[in-house]
Design an enzyme around this catalytic site. Structure first.
Site, PDB file in Angstrom:
ATOM      1  CG  ASP A   1       1.944   4.625  -5.262  1.00 55.59           C
ATOM      2  OD1 ASP A   1       2.691   4.136  -6.125  1.00 55.59           O
ATOM      3  OD2 ASP A   1       1.083   3.948  -4.648  1.00 55.59           O
TER       4      ASP A   1
ATOM      5  CE1 TYR B   1      -3.821   0.667  -4.270  1.00 51.19           C
ATOM      6  CE2 TYR B   1      -2.658   2.741  -4.536  1.00 51.19           C
ATOM      7  CZ  TYR B   1      -2.646   1.396  -4.269  1.00 51.19           C
ATOM      8  OH  TYR B   1      -1.457   0.775  -3.992  1.00 51.19           O
TER       9      TYR B   1
ATOM     10  CE  LYS C   1       1.280   0.923  -6.877  1.00 49.11           C
ATOM     11  NZ  LYS C   1       0.357   1.789  -6.147  1.00 49.11           N
TER      12      LYS C   1
ATOM     13  CG  HIS D   1      -1.600  -3.246  -7.915  1.00 51.86           C
ATOM     14  ND1 HIS D   1      -2.639  -2.359  -7.807  1.00 51.86           N
ATOM     15  CD2 HIS D   1      -1.053  -3.302  -6.677  1.00 51.86           C
ATOM     16  CE1 HIS D   1      -2.702  -1.903  -6.567  1.00 51.86           C
ATOM     17  NE2 HIS D   1      -1.751  -2.472  -5.867  1.00 51.86           N
TER      18      HIS D   1
HETATM   19  N1  NAP Z   1       1.848  -1.885  -4.478  1.00 51.15           N
HETATM   20  C1  NAP Z   1       1.056  -2.325  -3.532  1.00 51.15           C
HETATM   21  O1  NAP Z   1       0.564  -3.462  -3.554  1.00 51.15           O
HETATM   22  C2  NAP Z   1       0.742  -1.404  -2.364  1.00 51.15           C
HETATM   23  C3  NAP Z   1       0.204  -1.946  -1.191  1.00 51.15           C
HETATM   24  C4  NAP Z   1      -0.047  -1.068  -0.124  1.00 51.15           C
HETATM   25  C5  NAP Z   1       0.218   0.272  -0.248  1.00 51.15           C
HETATM   26  N2  NAP Z   1       0.714   0.781  -1.428  1.00 51.15           N
HETATM   27  C6  NAP Z   1       0.985   2.240  -1.601  1.00 51.15           C
HETATM   28  O2  NAP Z   1       1.814   2.689  -0.551  1.00 51.15           O
HETATM   29  C7  NAP Z   1       1.163   3.731   0.174  1.00 51.15           C
HETATM   30  C8  NAP Z   1       1.596   3.738   1.622  1.00 51.15           C
HETATM   31  O3  NAP Z   1       1.383   2.511   2.265  1.00 51.15           O
HETATM   32  P1  NAP Z   1       0.149   2.220   3.245  1.00 51.15           P
HETATM   33  O4  NAP Z   1      -0.955   3.167   2.977  1.00 51.15           O
HETATM   34  O5  NAP Z   1      -0.105   0.765   3.135  1.00 51.15           O
HETATM   35  O6  NAP Z   1       0.710   2.450   4.710  1.00 51.15           O
HETATM   36  P2  NAP Z   1       1.627   3.480   5.527  1.00 51.15           P
HETATM   37  O7  NAP Z   1       2.009   4.628   4.695  1.00 51.15           O
HETATM   38  O8  NAP Z   1       2.672   2.650   6.174  1.00 51.15           O
HETATM   39  O9  NAP Z   1       0.639   3.913   6.694  1.00 51.15           O
HETATM   40  C9  NAP Z   1      -0.446   4.757   6.495  1.00 51.15           C
HETATM   41  C10 NAP Z   1      -1.102   5.018   7.867  1.00 51.15           C
HETATM   42  O10 NAP Z   1      -0.159   5.677   8.719  1.00 51.15           O
HETATM   43  C11 NAP Z   1      -0.728   6.869   9.238  1.00 51.15           C
HETATM   44  N3  NAP Z   1       0.371   7.839   9.326  1.00 51.15           N
HETATM   45  C12 NAP Z   1       1.021   8.471   8.311  1.00 51.15           C
HETATM   46  N4  NAP Z   1       2.010   9.258   8.776  1.00 51.15           N
HETATM   47  C13 NAP Z   1       1.977   9.121  10.125  1.00 51.15           C
HETATM   48  C14 NAP Z   1       2.754   9.680  11.170  1.00 51.15           C
HETATM   49  N5  NAP Z   1       3.751  10.528  10.933  1.00 51.15           N
HETATM   50  N6  NAP Z   1       2.446   9.337  12.451  1.00 51.15           N
HETATM   51  C15 NAP Z   1       1.433   8.471  12.723  1.00 51.15           C
HETATM   52  N7  NAP Z   1       0.675   7.890  11.774  1.00 51.15           N
HETATM   53  C16 NAP Z   1       0.938   8.229  10.483  1.00 51.15           C
HETATM   54  C17 NAP Z   1      -1.801   7.277   8.255  1.00 51.15           C
HETATM   55  O11 NAP Z   1      -2.837   7.991   8.890  1.00 51.15           O
HETATM   56  P3  NAP Z   1      -3.268   9.491   8.460  1.00 51.15           P
HETATM   57  O12 NAP Z   1      -3.659   9.472   7.001  1.00 51.15           O
HETATM   58  O13 NAP Z   1      -4.408   9.779   9.370  1.00 51.15           O
HETATM   59  O14 NAP Z   1      -2.068  10.357   8.737  1.00 51.15           O
HETATM   60  C18 NAP Z   1      -2.303   5.917   7.789  1.00 51.15           C
HETATM   61  O15 NAP Z   1      -3.248   5.413   8.703  1.00 51.15           O
HETATM   62  C19 NAP Z   1      -0.326   3.459  -0.085  1.00 51.15           C
HETATM   63  O16 NAP Z   1      -1.140   4.562   0.211  1.00 51.15           O
HETATM   64  C20 NAP Z   1      -0.279   3.099  -1.550  1.00 51.15           C
HETATM   65  O17 NAP Z   1      -0.139   4.257  -2.350  1.00 51.15           O
HETATM   66  C21 NAP Z   1       0.998  -0.052  -2.476  1.00 51.15           C
END
Ligand code: NAP
Length: 329
Positions: free
Chosen positions: A59, A64, A94, A127
């Protein structure tokens, strides 16, 4: 498990869901690539590690800055034989708000494809449901640059992307039930996916029901509450309810949260650039939560963790966060 989803057909043991237009199978766990600050080399190395571990769904977004490093990782994976063909992958990108104008959509996707070094994207999403001044890319968007989105023009151009073969599937992100209804009313090709915040602390019951009734597949972002990101918090990974369930099952809190999302019939986009945690996040498909655990999780008090304050402006269509979500708070 969602209708159309199945455990068969994946050689990496990540279950998949078949999308309606293309019949393309979306792996139900994908690699998120949003980070702030984003270090391109880190994204590239993490993506290569993810490919080795079996991730096939990536994704990204024009906003980004991760399209280029992902493109480099894919090219390298092909050249060293880690994957045989680009068709093994499911790639999502997106459309940024500054390109959310009818005539800018196809050129914007072409630019993304060039960065990704791909001929087509599997899923192209709007997005956020708001436009910014033509061709502006800064974030946060300047208050005076917000504009209401011309849904007719932008969605018609998204449909062109699919007709031109540049996108196998098209969809939206951060859309409320009301906005999905508006798109469905004008769409010749309905949105295949809505990517939204979804985790045990924002379970999206109403949106899930609406999407199921209308054949729109949901994808969960911030499944772990985006811990460490400026838009996130530690409320998922520090939850006492989740900790208790994790301890009893011999799983991690992250695995409990991800497994719960999977059991709701929703696909997951989780970001980790750490090999151990990437592996941990994959190990959720051969066990399940029991009725008692699901009941405890259904009682977690609900609120949005990503309300979208950055998309409100006194000059734009959304004066308050309630406006973004049409009161679906
Ligand atoms: N459409 C939108 O508007 C939108 C908005 C936000 C996000 N997104 C997409 O969704 C993806 C994921 O969401 P997100 O990045 O917001 O948050 P997330 O996946 O909920 O959290 C990411 C965080 O969790 C940590 N993490 C991952 N696996 C872990 C585990 N098993 N144990 C402990 N910590 C862990 C990561 O650190 P480490 O990297 O150090 O493991 C990072 O700091 C984004 O990267 C993006 O591609 C889309």
């Amino acid at each position: 498990m969602a209708k159309g989803s199945s455990l068969v057909g994946s050689c990496h043991s990540i279950p998949e869901h078949e999308l309606p237009s293309s019949g393309k199978r979306m792996p139900l766990l994908g690699f998120g690539s949003a980070a702030s600050p984003l270090v391109p080399e880190t994204v590239k190395m993490a993506a290569l590690e993810a490919l080795k571990l079996g991730y096939r769904h990536f994704d990204t977004a024009a906003k980004y800055g991760s399209e280029e490093p992902l493109g480099e990782a894919i090219a390298e994976a092909l050249s060293i034989g880690l994957i045989q063909s680009r068709d093994e992958l499911f790639m999502t990108t997106k459309l940024w708000c500054g390109d959310a104008h009818g005539d800018l959509v196809v050129p914007a996707l072409k630019r993304s494809l060039e960065k990704l070094k791909l001929e087509y994207i599997d899923l192209f999403l709007i997005h956020w449901p708001v436009s910014a001044k033509r061709g502006t890319y800064e974030f946060p968007i300047k208050e005076e640059d917000f504009l209401p989105m011309d849904f007719n023009g932008v969605w018609a151009a998204m449909e062109d992307c699919q007709r031109l073969g540049l996108a196998k599937e098209i969809g939206v992100s951060n859309f409320s039930c009301k906005k999905l209804r508006d798109i469905l009313a004008i769409a010749k090709i309905p949105p295949a996916v809505n990517q939204v915040e979804l985790n045990p602390f924002w379970q999206q019951n109403k949106l899930r029901e609406f999407c199921q009734e209308n054949g729109i597949f949901l994808s969960a972002y911030s499944p772990l509450g985006a811990i460490g990101a400026f838009w996130g918090s530690n409320r998922v990974l520090e939850s006492e309810v989740l900790k208790e369930i994790a301890k009893a099952k011999g799983k991690t809190v992250a695995q409990i949260a991800l497994r719960w999302i999977y059991e709701q019939g929703v696909s997951i986009i989780v970001k980790s650039f750490n090999g151990e945690r990437m592996k941990e996040n994959l190990e959720i498909f051969d066990w399940s939560l029991n009725v008692e655990e699901l009941k405890k999780m259904s009682q977690i008090p609900q609120s949005r963790g990503v309300p979208g304050k950055h998309y409100t402006s006194k000059y734009g269509p959304f004066k308050t966060v309630e406006d973004i979500w049409d009161g679906e708070m």
